[in-house]
Design an enzyme around this catalytic site. Structure first.
Site, PDB file in Angstrom:
ATOM      1  N   ASN A  62       0.822  -1.210   0.000  1.00  0.00           N
ATOM      2  CA  ASN A  62       0.000   0.000   0.000  1.00  0.00           C
ATOM      3  C   ASN A  62       0.860   1.266   0.000  1.00  0.00           C
ATOM      4  OD1 ASN A  62      -2.161  -1.513   2.492  1.00  0.00           O
ATOM      5  ND2 ASN A  62      -2.336  -1.630   0.270  1.00  0.00           N
ATOM      6  N   LEU A  63       2.072   1.188   0.513  1.00  0.00           N
ATOM      7  CA  LEU A  63       2.796   2.393   0.919  1.00  0.00           C
ATOM      8  C   LEU A  63       3.239   3.272  -0.239  1.00  0.00           C
ATOM      9  CD1 LEU A  63       4.941   1.003   3.884  1.00  0.00           C
ATOM     10  CD2 LEU A  63       2.650   1.990   3.921  1.00  0.00           C
ATOM     11  N   ASP A 122     -12.278   1.442  -3.220  1.00  0.00           N
ATOM     12  CA  ASP A 122     -11.920   0.791  -4.485  1.00  0.00           C
ATOM     13  C   ASP A 122     -12.890  -0.365  -4.716  1.00  0.00           C
ATOM     14  OD1 ASP A 122     -10.530   0.122  -6.787  1.00  0.00           O
ATOM     15  OD2 ASP A 122      -9.080  -1.123  -5.722  1.00  0.00           O
ATOM     16  N   CYS A 177      -7.679  -1.280  -8.525  1.00  0.00           N
ATOM     17  CA  CYS A 177      -6.248  -1.016  -8.335  1.00  0.00           C
ATOM     18  C   CYS A 177      -5.466  -2.313  -8.170  1.00  0.00           C
ATOM     19  CB  CYS A 177      -6.055  -0.131  -7.108  1.00  0.00           C
ATOM     20  SG  CYS A 177      -6.706   1.544  -7.314  1.00  0.00           S
TER      21      CYS A 177
END
Length: 330
Positions: A62-63, A122, A177
């Site tokens: 995620n970062l 999302d 995503c």
């Protein structure tokens, strides 16, 4: 007021705008890529109360785009990590984390007593659930989406048409995503626009972003957009419901493969969208048909296929990822 002096100095905002933000209560659905830039802007601007709902924990992958989080947050619920970081930014902003899913059986409670809903999820299902509940409650909704190098943000419901009015049909094949990828800066562009739209709604700026869509294509650095104030609401509106709302006399059809998860009920039928295009399901006249898949995309396509041939009600269920692995299937 030294903290907010620069934004109060903006003539279109002023001290009245600051006072409006202090009294505002907002719900942010999703604490991922879009929420990561959006939340600090809202908290930094002085929004009085922010509710954040997300069921997931922070992951290392995620970062690159969820810049609100740090490596030390990996494994922590996103809603709780977000609340912690926002408290460090502005203690005057009251942030309430909700570790759970925004779903048909939780949406009413989560949307109660807020002034604005921000869709940062999302998820096809979450976006349309948010639109349906906001339209019912006459709440403004700022909804955004980013996939790959494209994104959009728009103001819906409240005094504007719903998300269904602008997007009455989902694509038959699409991704998220997780399946198609996303670039972090593209998410940031859309998220900052979403934050600005939120502030404009909360401070009643004119013209209102409600009824406005803005698009961004990062390939050529192109912005677009249009107003949709007069978009008609569709007559065919299959709703998302919770699995707990399944009744004994419903005809339940699971559109997933066996590898994606067990049948939602013992007597459910396992059929594909293609199957429903060729055969009529054994539904009695007036019987409710429930179409189930992971994200809601296949259920939506099946509902569109079935609607002309079934006079009874049709509803959809997004079951989420129930497979043994974390592989995403729309």
């Amino acid at each position: 007021m030294n903290r907010y002096a620069r934004q109060i100095a903006v003539p279109e905002f002023g001290s009245s705008g600051q006072a409006a933000l202090k009294q505002a209560r907002v719900l942010v659905v999703g604490a991922g890529g879009l929420a990561a830039p959006l939340l600090p802007y809202l908290a930094g601007a002085g929004v009085g109360e922010i509710h954040v709902v997300d069921p997931d924990t922070v992951e290392l992958s995620n970062l690159h785009r969820q810049t609100l989080f740090r490596e030390g947050d990996v494994g922590t619920p996103k809603a709780e990590a977000a609340a912690k970081h926002l408290a460090a930014l502005n203690l005057a902003c009251h942030v309430i984390p909700h570790v759970g899913t925004f779903a048909p059986d939780t949406a009413d409670t989560l949307c109660s007593n807020v002034d604005l809903v921000l869709d940062c999820a999302d998820s096809f299902a979450a976006s349309y659930i948010a639109s349906d509940i906001c339209q019912k409650m006459h709440l403004p909704l700022i909804s955004a989406s980013v996939v790959g190098m494209d994104g959009y943000v728009g103001g819906f419901c409240g005094s504007a048409p719903s998300l269904r009015a602008l997007f009455p049909d989902l694509p038959r094949a699409a991704g998220t995503c997780a399946t198609l990828g996303v670039l972090g800066p593209v998410v940031g562009v859309i998220a900052t626009l979403q934050a600005q739209m939120a502030i404009a709604v909360l401070t009643e700026q004119d013209p209102s972003p409600l009824g406005q869509l803005v698009t961004f294509d990062a390939r050529g650095f192109r912005f677009g957009g249009f107003r949709f104030d007069k978009a008609p609401e569709p007559k065919h509106r299959p709703a998302f419901i919770a699995p707990s709302d399944i009744q004994s006399d419903d005809l339940v059809i699971d559109l997933r493969t066996p590898e994606e998860g067990p049948l939602p009920t013992p007597d459910a039928l396992r059929l594909s969208v293609e199957d429903l295009a060729e055969i009529d399901p054994p539904a009695t006249p007036g019987q409710r048909v429930l179409l189930c898949c992971r994200s809601g995309l296949r259920a939506w396509a099946a509902a569109e296929t079935l609607a002309p041939r079934h006079a009874g009600p049709i509803a959809m269920i997004a079951l989420g990822d129930q497979s043994p692995t974390s592989e995403e299937t729309p």
